[in-house]
Design a protein around this motif. Structure first.
Motif, PDB file in Angstrom:
ATOM      1  N   THR A  72      65.918-109.929  33.846  1.00 18.59           N
ATOM      2  CA  THR A  72      64.552-109.526  33.499  1.00 18.59           C
ATOM      3  C   THR A  72      63.959-108.780  34.682  1.00 18.59           C
ATOM      4  O   THR A  72      64.001-109.262  35.818  1.00 18.59           O
ATOM      5  CB  THR A  72      63.701-110.771  33.173  1.00 18.59           C
ATOM      6  N   LEU A  73      63.399-107.604  34.403  1.00 20.26           N
ATOM      7  CA  LEU A  73      62.774-106.776  35.435  1.00 20.26           C
ATOM      8  C   LEU A  73      61.321-106.552  35.059  1.00 20.26           C
ATOM      9  O   LEU A  73      61.016-106.259  33.902  1.00 20.26           O
ATOM     10  CB  LEU A  73      63.457-105.415  35.529  1.00 20.26           C
ATOM     11  N   VAL A  74      60.420-106.692  36.034  1.00 16.79           N
ATOM     12  CA  VAL A  74      59.003-106.395  35.831  1.00 16.79           C
ATOM     13  C   VAL A  74      58.597-105.375  36.881  1.00 16.79           C
ATOM     14  O   VAL A  74      58.808-105.590  38.082  1.00 16.79           O
ATOM     15  CB  VAL A  74      58.123-107.660  35.935  1.00 16.79           C
ATOM     16  N   THR A 121      55.536-102.712  33.179  1.00 19.53           N
ATOM     17  CA  THR A 121      56.674-102.642  32.267  1.00 19.53           C
ATOM     18  C   THR A 121      57.556-103.862  32.482  1.00 19.53           C
ATOM     19  O   THR A 121      57.849-104.223  33.624  1.00 19.53           O
ATOM     20  CB  THR A 121      57.498-101.361  32.514  1.00 19.53           C
ATOM     21  N   VAL A 122      57.977-104.486  31.371  1.00 18.01           N
ATOM     22  CA  VAL A 122      58.901-105.611  31.410  1.00 18.01           C
ATOM     23  C   VAL A 122      60.165-105.174  30.669  1.00 18.01           C
ATOM     24  O   VAL A 122      60.096-104.758  29.516  1.00 18.01           O
ATOM     25  CB  VAL A 122      58.312-106.866  30.733  1.00 18.01           C
ATOM     26  N   CYS A 123      61.296-105.253  31.348  1.00 19.51           N
ATOM     27  CA  CYS A 123      62.570-104.870  30.738  1.00 19.51           C
ATOM     28  C   CYS A 123      63.555-106.027  30.832  1.00 19.51           C
ATOM     29  O   CYS A 123      63.528-106.801  31.797  1.00 19.51           O
ATOM     30  CB  CYS A 123      63.167-103.655  31.443  1.00 19.51           C
ATOM     31  N   THR A 124      64.409-106.123  29.825  1.00 18.39           N
ATOM     32  CA  THR A 124      65.496-107.100  29.847  1.00 18.39           C
ATOM     33  C   THR A 124      66.797-106.370  29.549  1.00 18.39           C
ATOM     34  O   THR A 124      66.819-105.376  28.824  1.00 18.39           O
ATOM     35  CB  THR A 124      65.295-108.213  28.799  1.00 18.39           C
ATOM     36  N   VAL A 125      67.865-106.888  30.132  1.00 17.15           N
ATOM     37  CA  VAL A 125      69.199-106.364  29.847  1.00 17.15           C
ATOM     38  C   VAL A 125      70.155-107.558  29.834  1.00 17.15           C
ATOM     39  O   VAL A 125      70.084-108.436  30.685  1.00 17.15           O
ATOM     40  CB  VAL A 125      69.625-105.286  30.866  1.00 17.15           C
ATOM     41  N   SER A 126      71.004-107.605  28.816  1.00 13.94           N
ATOM     42  CA  SER A 126      71.955-108.690  28.662  1.00 13.94           C
ATOM     43  C   SER A 126      73.353-108.187  29.014  1.00 13.94           C
ATOM     44  O   SER A 126      73.696-107.030  28.743  1.00 13.94           O
ATOM     45  CB  SER A 126      71.949-109.200  27.218  1.00 13.94           C
ATOM     46  N   ASP A 167      75.506-106.668  25.861  1.00 14.71           N
ATOM     47  CA  ASP A 167      75.528-105.291  25.369  1.00 14.71           C
ATOM     48  C   ASP A 167      75.054-104.261  26.408  1.00 14.71           C
ATOM     49  O   ASP A 167      75.125-103.066  26.162  1.00 14.71           O
ATOM     50  CB  ASP A 167      74.687-105.151  24.104  1.00 14.71           C
ATOM     51  N   PHE A 168      74.561-104.706  27.547  1.00 14.99           N
ATOM     52  CA  PHE A 168      74.067-103.832  28.616  1.00 14.99           C
ATOM     53  C   PHE A 168      73.050-102.812  28.119  1.00 14.99           C
ATOM     54  O   PHE A 168      72.932-101.723  28.655  1.00 14.99           O
ATOM     55  CB  PHE A 168      75.230-103.122  29.335  1.00 14.99           C
ATOM     56  N   GLU A 169      72.279-103.182  27.101  1.00 14.32           N
ATOM     57  CA  GLU A 169      71.233-102.316  26.574  1.00 14.32           C
ATOM     58  C   GLU A 169      69.908-102.704  27.208  1.00 14.32           C
ATOM     59  O   GLU A 169      69.507-103.862  27.187  1.00 14.32           O
ATOM     60  CB  GLU A 169      71.144-102.458  25.061  1.00 14.32           C
ATOM     61  N   LEU A 170      69.205-101.711  27.755  1.00 12.45           N
ATOM     62  CA  LEU A 170      67.925-101.947  28.402  1.00 12.45           C
ATOM     63  C   LEU A 170      66.823-101.915  27.348  1.00 12.45           C
ATOM     64  O   LEU A 170      66.662-100.922  26.642  1.00 12.45           O
ATOM     65  CB  LEU A 170      67.670-100.883  29.472  1.00 12.45           C
TER      66      LEU A 170
END
Length: 162
Positions: free
Chosen positions: A71-73, A115-120, A123-126
């Motif tokens: 998780t990126l903020v 902005t809050v982003c997640t990547v798993s 699937d490496f999808e942002l």
């Protein structure tokens, strides 16, 4: 006695009831001027002391098959990162996890975007969600559903109406 030379004008004003509207107008102007300072108040998280901008990110819908999620903020020029480790034994009990990202020493004004982003790793999808700092003196809350496979992206923001 030249001071009372215009007593006829004063008498006419009193007879025509011009004093009441003048008094009412003065009161209205006084009320407006006293409340103008409330509207001009600048509110922002200053980043000093307890006045720190915070974003609370909740990942929910976590199952045994959920992979690691980053998780990126991002606010202005600062970014904070947290990693959800699926193999962490403390996380097995609950289906959600919350992170509080704090941004000390950063002034964030009302309406400033974040902005809050997640990547798993699945699937490496942002997947990103944008929000704006609300005028309320509280953290911003972002809920992200990760159960749909990957890192979700169908999360709801509580401050969507800002």
């Amino acid at each position: 006695m030249e001071i009372f030379k215009n007593t006829d004008t004063i008498t006419i004003l009193l007879k025509r009831n011009h004093i009441k509207p003048i008094v009412v107008t003065i009161l209205i102007v006084a009320i407006v001027f006293t409340n103008v300072s409330l509207f001009a108040k600048v509110t922002a998280e200053s980043g000093v002391g307890k006045d720190v901008f915070k974003v609370v990110v909740t990942l929910f819908g976590i199952t045994n098959s959920t992979k690691d999620i980053t998780t990126l903020v991002n606010v202005k020029d600062q970014t904070k990162v947290k990693v959800f480790n699926a193999e962490n034994p403390e996380g097995e009990v609950e289906d959600k996890v919350s992170y509080t990202m704090t941004f000390p020493n950063l002034t964030v004004n009302d309406g400033d975007p974040y902005t809050v982003c997640t990547v798993s790793v699945e699937d490496f999808e942002l997947n990103c969600q944008e929000g704006k700092n609300s005028p309320l003196n509280r953290p911003e809350f972002v809920d992200i559903n990760v159960s749909g496979g990957g890192s979700g992206g169908s999360g709801d923001e509580e401050n969507e109406g800002d």
